[in-house]
Design a protein around this motif. Structure first.
Motif, mmCIF file in Angstrom:
data_model
loop_
_atom_site.group_PDB
_atom_site.id
_atom_site.type_symbol
_atom_site.label_atom_id
_atom_site.label_comp_id
_atom_site.label_asym_id
_atom_site.label_seq_id
_atom_site.Cartn_x
_atom_site.Cartn_y
_atom_site.Cartn_z
ATOM 1 N N THR A 1 0.791 -1.155 -0.023
ATOM 2 C CA THR A 1 0.104 -0.136 -0.131
ATOM 3 C C THR A 1 0.802 1.221 -0.011
ATOM 4 O O THR A 1 1.902 1.508 0.746
ATOM 5 C CB THR A 1 -1.015 0.008 1.129
ATOM 6 N N HIS A 2 0.507 2.058 -0.764
ATOM 7 C CA HIS A 2 1.193 3.590 -1.002
ATOM 8 C C HIS A 2 0.196 4.463 -0.945
ATOM 9 O O HIS A 2 -1.018 4.515 -1.492
ATOM 10 C CB HIS A 2 1.964 3.583 -2.405
ATOM 11 N N PHE A 3 0.798 5.364 -0.151
ATOM 12 C CA PHE A 3 -0.347 6.714 0.203
ATOM 13 C C PHE A 3 0.085 8.018 -0.553
ATOM 14 O O PHE A 3 1.185 8.290 -0.600
ATOM 15 C CB PHE A 3 -0.580 7.114 1.744
ATOM 16 N N LYS A 4 -0.997 8.680 -1.199
ATOM 17 C CA LYS A 4 -0.719 9.639 -1.963
ATOM 18 C C LYS A 4 -1.508 10.940 -0.981
ATOM 19 O O LYS A 4 -2.702 10.704 -0.879
ATOM 20 C CB LYS A 4 -1.340 9.582 -3.476
ATOM 21 N N VAL A 5 -0.943 11.901 -0.727
ATOM 22 C CA VAL A 5 -1.417 12.990 0.247
ATOM 23 C C VAL A 5 -1.389 14.188 -0.558
ATOM 24 O O VAL A 5 -0.397 14.697 -1.126
ATOM 25 C CB VAL A 5 -0.499 13.072 1.562
ATOM 26 N N ILE A 6 -2.615 14.880 -0.797
ATOM 27 C CA ILE A 6 -2.862 16.021 -1.797
ATOM 28 C C ILE A 6 -3.330 17.046 -0.751
ATOM 29 O O ILE A 6 -4.160 16.977 0.011
ATOM 30 C CB ILE A 6 -3.611 15.761 -2.734
ATOM 31 N N ASP A 7 -2.570 18.278 -0.903
ATOM 32 C CA ASP A 7 -2.973 19.445 -0.075
ATOM 33 C C ASP A 7 -4.009 20.167 -0.656
ATOM 34 O O ASP A 7 -4.205 20.407 -2.296
ATOM 35 C CB ASP A 7 -1.821 20.611 -0.180
ATOM 36 N N LYS A 8 -5.360 20.188 -0.115
ATOM 37 C CA LYS A 8 -6.419 20.598 -1.003
ATOM 38 C C LYS A 8 -6.449 22.224 -1.332
ATOM 39 O O LYS A 8 -7.251 22.382 -2.200
ATOM 40 C CB LYS A 8 -7.641 20.383 -0.058
ATOM 41 N N ALA A 9 -5.571 23.012 -0.446
ATOM 42 C CA ALA A 9 -5.536 24.029 -1.020
ATOM 43 C C ALA A 9 -4.797 24.630 -2.063
ATOM 44 O O ALA A 9 -5.080 25.416 -3.018
ATOM 45 C CB ALA A 9 -4.856 25.051 0.218
ATOM 46 N N THR A 10 -3.677 23.525 -2.392
ATOM 47 C CA THR A 10 -2.793 23.939 -3.386
ATOM 48 C C THR A 10 -2.801 23.208 -4.655
ATOM 49 O O THR A 10 -2.475 23.043 -5.778
ATOM 50 C CB THR A 10 -1.287 24.206 -3.050
ATOM 51 N N GLY A 11 -3.488 21.779 -4.381
ATOM 52 C CA GLY A 11 -3.366 20.672 -5.278
ATOM 53 C C GLY A 11 -2.170 19.953 -5.316
ATOM 54 O O GLY A 11 -1.978 18.730 -5.937
ATOM 55 N N LYS A 12 -1.151 20.333 -4.550
ATOM 56 C CA LYS A 12 0.290 19.792 -4.520
ATOM 57 C C LYS A 12 0.266 18.421 -3.730
ATOM 58 O O LYS A 12 -0.404 18.400 -2.610
ATOM 59 C CB LYS A 12 1.429 20.633 -4.167
ATOM 60 N N GLU A 13 1.244 17.561 -4.251
ATOM 61 C CA GLU A 13 1.275 16.299 -3.396
ATOM 62 C C GLU A 13 2.424 16.622 -2.111
ATOM 63 O O GLU A 13 3.157 17.265 -2.532
ATOM 64 C CB GLU A 13 1.850 15.238 -4.317
ATOM 65 N N LEU A 14 2.073 15.993 -0.915
ATOM 66 C CA LEU A 14 2.934 16.219 -0.136
ATOM 67 C C LEU A 14 3.401 15.029 0.437
ATOM 68 O O LEU A 14 2.881 13.981 0.400
ATOM 69 C CB LEU A 14 1.789 16.747 1.146
ATOM 70 N N PHE A 15 4.695 15.216 1.020
ATOM 71 C CA PHE A 15 5.195 13.963 1.448
ATOM 72 C C PHE A 15 4.889 13.550 3.104
ATOM 73 O O PHE A 15 5.035 14.476 3.815
ATOM 74 C CB PHE A 15 7.020 14.213 1.422
ATOM 75 N N TYR A 16 4.849 12.295 3.290
ATOM 76 C CA TYR A 16 4.353 11.839 4.654
ATOM 77 C C TYR A 16 5.465 10.594 4.985
ATOM 78 O O TYR A 16 5.629 9.746 4.130
ATOM 79 C CB TYR A 16 3.026 11.410 4.742
#
Length: 441
Positions: free
Chosen positions: A337-352
């Motif tokens: 399983t790999h998670f993709k985290v998206i900042d709703k304000a900017t639409g950019k992918e964030l690292f976790y």
């Protein structure tokens, strides 16, 4: 039937079981510290996977969980000795329930059974003979108990074995796939390994498991087959103890045998100085406990393992309704399983930093279990919210059952940060498949 339930019988089986149980409780708790189980599951992890709905329950900080298990071990010894019995078994039950619900990375059915049996024992008069309590207060000393005290334990173990039998009737067990995979991993000795991977052997183990779970209780109930069933239990559980290394459970399971033998026989073997009891009397002492607690309790125990039949999808795949259902040692799950985290304000992918936040054991357990995947998404959401960021979390997850083909487990288009966990029905973001491997809409 009423007369049989309330007939006075020798309380030797219950007293002996209390002594066995207390010893095993102490072994389990002190052993959990000595083997590093407490450290691995409750001290080292930065976060825990509590049972859903009990996220408020968290391990004690620092070395707190070591002290916690030491206290439980001491309570086990108090139960064994029958010292302040109600207090010791009651407090142990509460504390053990806490340790059970606080984490499920190392989920095991025998932890659940231990909790239930301790709850049962709290209501039974197991301290009225061969106990410190009876020495300190001779007025509570008694040689008998109502027969239903034994039958409650027999019913509990029957429920466990019955549902364990039913759960095995699926292709991966019946064709020996699971037992083959299990034995391959469990045995390192080359000679034994070569025997265990033979088809005739792993099929024998598979069907012997079904036969044992199905027949052991009926055979123990009848005098002519009781000793044969006991010997079979001894072989079965010792084999499991050696090959699977599952702690106290094999010995815990064997201890229930005392309730199947005539109480008089248990007395003669283990309590030779205990006076024999007069047969034929009845006692309605504790009858309210039977009617108000144990009958509802048994009904609940019969319902819980059936709940997955009311949830859409195969529990083997979805895991919905798997726990608390006696689905023991039943399948292997592999996947990623790999998670993709998206900042709703900017639409950019964030690292976790998931590899930093979860231990290797937690990651290995989480990647194939929908509830733990969802909980991880909730954890990611909470941590970014604490930073003032609102995020969407998507899971690219694939899983395999019993080394079979991989399928996508979670709908990768669903924002798990916003998704809800459904306690009583199927979560639509867990994908379902037909027999041909096609997604069921």
């Amino acid at each position: 039937m009423k007369n049989r339930l309330f007939a006075e019988i020798d309380n030797a089986p219950l007293v002996l079981f209390r002594i066995f149980l207390g010893f095993l409780l102490a072994c389990e708790c002190f052993g959990a510290i000595a083997t590093g189980w407490v450290k691995e599951n409750m001290v080292t992890p930065q976060v825990t996977f509590s049972h859903i709905g009990m996220q408020w329950l968290q391990p004690l900080p620092g070395y707190g969980m070591y002290y916690y298990f030491v206290i439980m071990g001491l309570l086990g010894l108090m139960v064994m000795a029958g010292f302040k019995y109600r207090f010791s078994i009651g407090l142990f039950t509460v504390m053990w329930a806490g340790s059970y619900f606080v984490q499920k990375t190392s989920y095991n059915n025998h932890y659940y059974l231990l909790m239930l049996v301790c709850l049962i024992m709290f209501f039974l008069p197991a301290h009225r003979y061969a106990s410190v309590d009876a020495v300190r207060n001779p007025r509570i000393k008694k040689l008998t108990m109502p027969a239903w005290c034994s039958w409650v334990m027999i019913v509990q173990v029957t429920i466990v074995y019955f549902f364990a039998t039913i759960a095995k009737f699926y292709p991966g067990w019946l064709d020996g796939t699971f037992t083959k995979n299990l034995l391959e991993r469990a045995v390192t000795n080359t000679t034994l390994h070569n025997i265990f991977i033979q088809k005739w052997f792993y099929l024998f183990i598979a069907y012997a498991g079904i036969a044992f779970d199905l027949l052991v209780v009926p055979l123990l109930l009848f005098k002519k087959t009781r000793t044969i069933a006991f010997v079979a239990s001894l072989i079965f559980h010792l084999f499991n103890s050696i090959t699977l290394q599952i702690g106290i459970f094999p010995f815990f399971a064997l201890s229930f045998v005392v309730f199947f033998y005539p109480p008089e026989k248990i007395r003669k073997i283990f309590f030779r100085k205990k006076p024999p009891v007069i047969q034929g009397n009845t006692t309605y002492e504790y009858k309210n406990i039977l009617y108000c607690f144990f009958i509802p309790y048994i009904i609940i125990q019969l319902i819980l393992p059936l709940r997955h039949h009311l949830i859409k999808g195969d529990v083997l795949w979805t895991e919905e309704g798997h726990r608390l259902s006696w689905r023991m040692m039943l399948r292997n799950r592999n996947g990623h399983t790999h998670f993709k985290v998206i900042d709703k304000a900017t639409g950019k992918e964030l690292f976790y930093p998931i590899n930093h936040r979860l231990t290797a054991k937690q990651r290995n357990g989480m990647v194939t279990k929908p509830d733990m995947i969802w909980q991880t998404a909730q954890l990611i959401k909470q941590e970014f919210n604490a930073q003032g960021k609102e995020v969407a979390v998507y899971a690219d997850s694939h899983a395999s059952i019993n080394m079979g083909p991989y399928h996508r487990l979670i709908d990768h288009k669903t924002d798990l940060a916003s998704a809800k966990w459904d306690y009583f029905s199927h979560c639509d973001w867990i994908l379902l498949y037909d027999k041909n491997g096609n997604i069921i809409k």
